[in-house]
Design an enzyme around this catalytic site. Sequence first.
Site: not given
Length: 949
Positions: A52, A432, A31, A323, A660, A44, A526, A46, A528, A496, A97
Amino acid sequence: DGIVCEVRENVLADALKITKACNYKNAGTVEFLIDDQGRHYFMEVNPRVQVEHTVTEQVTGVDIVQSTFLIAGGASLEEIGLEQEKIVPRGVAMQCRITTEDPGRDFAPDTGKLTTCRHSVGPGIRIDGASYPGMVVQPYFDSLLVKYTANHDSWDGCIRRMRRALRDNHIRGVKTNIPFLLNVMDHPDFIKGSFDLNFIEDNPGLLDNLPGTLSAPHVEDQGTLGQKYDNIEGYLKYIANLAVNGHPKSLGADPNLVRSINNRDIQAPSTKEVRSILDKKKNGSEGKPTFWRKILREEGPKALMKAVRNHQNTLVTDTTWRDAHQSLLATRMRTADLLKAAEATNTAFNGTSDVFSLEMWGGATFDVSMNFLRECPWDRLEKLRERAPDMLFQMLLRGANAVGYTVYPDNVVYDFCKQAYESGNDVFRVFDSLNYIENMQLGIKAAVASGGFVEATICYTGDVTSNHPKNKYDLNYYLDYAEKLVELGAHALTIKDMAGLLTPKATTLLVSELRKAFPDQPIHLHTHDTAGMGVASMLAGAEAGADIVDGAIDAMSGLSSQPCLGAIIAALDEKNNVDLDALQVLNEYWESVRHQYNPFEVQALSGAIGSSVYKHEIPGGQYTNLLFQSKQLGLSGRFAEVKKAYALANKLLGDIPKVTPSSKTVGDLAQFLVTTKTSEEELVNNAAILSLPNSVVEYMQGALGPPPGGFPEPFRTNVLKGRSLKDGRDRFEGRPGSELPSYDFASAEKNLKEAYGEKRITRKEVLSHALYPAVFKDYLAFENRFGNIEKLPTHMFLRPMTVGEESHLHLGPGKDYFILLSHIDEFDKDLGTRTVTLEVNGEKWFIRTPDIVTPENSGDGSSGPAKRREKKDPTGKGSIGTPMPGQIVAVNVEDGDEVKEGQTLFKLSAMKMETEIKAPFSGTITRLLAKQGDSVEADDLLAEIYSDD
């Protein structure tokens, strides 16, 4: 090229010199490093064949591994054709790899079972490795899974082949470095061949925007946390988990009805058919429709306010997208089903001037999206805006509570409204729950500041026509309250009627008097349909001067929902020009959708509603939740008792408006009264010692603000005995949120980005976390496991597959998956899992799935493993987790120990490497959850540290 050849010759010459000097006779690797001037430096030798070697083999045509065996067997170099002059490099080769490492976590090793494994093959691609579907990647070995080597005549061609090989592979079940390698392949410097050893360090962006694989190359199709995988893997994990564990009880779906859902996708309503209907009925006398959104966005809310008042016909708002399904289906409608209807709805309603808006966001939809549907509420708003660009979108804002159940710092409410308007909402219906004007002031001011159209809401309760001397909700109450709302800058007034208490007589009185008092403000009505009076009341309101009335599309109307939109339009006759034939195209779609959501229909609903609402006043949006909660508490068949208790609870709490979060307080107290069999007298006298619901205590402490007429006594005084706020006081004075410091958005954003990544966190995620921190974390934990599942068809989202069943998943052009549930393994007691085998277009996937049901059902626990480990809190600084899978080899602390910053707490062994897990700061170990020898997964919670700092 000449310079490159010269450098290569010099390197080879020196390699030979080194090995000859040592009398080295073997395969080996020498290397060198080469600088930018072509000078080489020895590193070095090896004495073995390196990883590789495939690059050399592809370029030279020499099988190095085979050659070493032949030489070891006595063959000479000449006998096997290894003569230097015959070895000629040809073209270019590159090796990648593939490792089981997560580039998003500093390449931490990963382990697990390969759910599927199919490599890309083709010209110029070589594969070295032994990986296969179902293989278990262990923590005891190197993380290398397989090697891809590409070769071509040119460098560009080599990159193209490698890029294809990386994109085309199917390696799933573990995290890999493939996304990082793809970023390398796409980097301009790498493509030019101009890089050095500092390439990764100089380009940290290689670890950003990690791409998916071929089946999901774009950002919208990727997973979003950790491993970037295509959505199909997330979908399959979800399908496997649903097959093993079913839905959590908290979802509220009837498990028997879930299995009856049709195994098919519902087709979107035909926009072409709607357009054809409208085109056939056009005549030259009709002018162009008024585009209400265009007026708001171009001229402002005051111009819209004036235009609505000048409009001759009665306008309608369609509540189907919010809703209606909140009232009938516990808010469980998924974005995918809304999106299908969006384009046709936009076409049908945009062809008329008499549809004001679509109510489609806010209220409970925000937290339910994340908590139960595992969707981003902001995505819902923005995607629907893309599909329905012309319609006014309307949301429900809970005043100082924004879209939550508690109070927030003022800047959170302001920032939320600003972002909502930017993301596509137009109309803010602000209310609210106690009609407390101080809470309303914050909500109205924040919504006005956003630029939106603000409907200030009067929450209706009681009976405005009653002459009873104790009737606190008389005409003067509502007129006085409306005057305060107008003074705060409201552009319109909304009545509401949450429970459906308005009769035609009451509606006529209230609307007509508001019309006289406030001639410039549009009035929006509004209700229900709980008692079946809804259509009549809407018509009475229109006759009395209401500008806009609410209804839900026929298939989603009635019962606790809004009155039937088609019936309202038909009854208005010439006062509304919405085409009923076009509406019917939409209605047919919603008929099919509602059937698909049948598991969320409360079967007792039709028998529970009716004229008794005038006694108990349960809001329409609370019915389904209250019935479900009653069932969970073992009160099935006793809802009549719950309704009576609800009326009593309302009286005990001071006879309050119920919406809520105040309605939750009344509902909680009602269920408490029934389950504990507590009488009114016992409740009031023993309030100090009873284990009352938290919502009741917080209400009495003033957490919602004061109710109309003040708190009930002596009940409140008794509740507050021995109970205090965190600061020691027993109650809030005035608006609770006014005492809160401003939310530190900058700090929150910084912490969230550190925990979840820069790219995942935007301002919208910071807001979601500010409003629902625990829900948001759980939502991202789900996303981390399964990815984004919003495109999964509803029948696959809801209905668990059974062995032998096949489903078709269509994700777009060229993305069709035929999924067969082939097999579910026996329960693995050691791992607490089952392996689910799915065949996807004939390819087998093996998905190891945690089984949380078997241990829970085992009775004595003998057939199940220990409880699965908790995961660390990504935003908790003292939450100590594992950086990667592995084994705990050392535990250096005990519960209660004082530790110093940087002190080693644990040692983790994984993939031939040992990692020290250190204390991030000084403090005390408050929880210790790991012991030596434990096998752990990534992000498992090991310990918690507490510090006063």
